[in-house]
Design a protein around this motif. Sequence first.
Motif, PDB file in Angstrom:
ATOM      1  N   TYR A 151      -9.483   5.367   3.160  1.00 24.76           N
ATOM      2  CA  TYR A 151      -8.092   5.413   3.650  1.00 24.76           C
ATOM      3  C   TYR A 151      -8.064   5.292   5.171  1.00 24.76           C
ATOM      4  O   TYR A 151      -7.248   4.550   5.726  1.00 24.76           O
ATOM      5  N   VAL A 209       0.841  -1.209   0.000  1.00 28.17           N
ATOM      6  CA  VAL A 209       0.000   0.000   0.000  1.00 28.17           C
ATOM      7  C   VAL A 209       0.872   1.254   0.000  1.00 28.17           C
ATOM      8  O   VAL A 209       0.594   2.210  -0.731  1.00 28.17           O
ATOM      9  N   TRP A 269      -5.915  -1.964   9.639  1.00 21.99           N
ATOM     10  CA  TRP A 269      -4.534  -2.426   9.588  1.00 21.99           C
ATOM     11  C   TRP A 269      -3.885  -2.334  10.967  1.00 21.99           C
ATOM     12  O   TRP A 269      -3.179  -3.254  11.387  1.00 21.99           O
ATOM     13  N   PHE A 279      -9.116   1.760   6.289  1.00 23.09           N
ATOM     14  CA  PHE A 279      -7.995   0.845   6.097  1.00 23.09           C
ATOM     15  C   PHE A 279      -6.958   1.023   7.205  1.00 23.09           C
ATOM     16  O   PHE A 279      -6.445   0.032   7.742  1.00 23.09           O
TER      17      PHE A 279
END
Length: 147
Positions: A94, A32, A101, A97
């Motif tokens: 974003y 990413v 994460w 994520f």
Amino acid sequence: MRRVDTESRRVTSRPGSVVRRLAVPGGVFAAVAGAFAYVAAVDPNEPGHYPACPLFQYTGVYCPGCGGLRSAHAFVHGDFAAALQANALAVVAYFVFAVLWTLWVVRSVRGRPMSFELRPVHQWGIGAVLLVFTVVRNLPFGGWLHP
């Protein structure tokens, strides 16, 4: 490898196993970060670097992803207003994520598996958000959502 301390019933890990558990989240992060670095270096606002959206090119309709590269470029460069203007839904993605994460890394360090299951109601909800976003950005009063 895990060992169970029989006196306290705690699960302990060998030092190498933590690194091994972080390999996949680290690889995802590297991929990413690499994609964002490329988009940061190669400006999508300059013609000829990226292909045009086929849906917009042939129909004039903005898809939910239209403006996503421009949004990522602006986001990486710290221009959050431009990122939101290019594709507000991408900016939300974003942050989602980043949260997922981080949760994945924390759970990996603690030795707990990351189980993330989207139930049908969640899938339908995401689909509905994408559909509403697409419809609103293509209506006359949704011009503020155009990339």
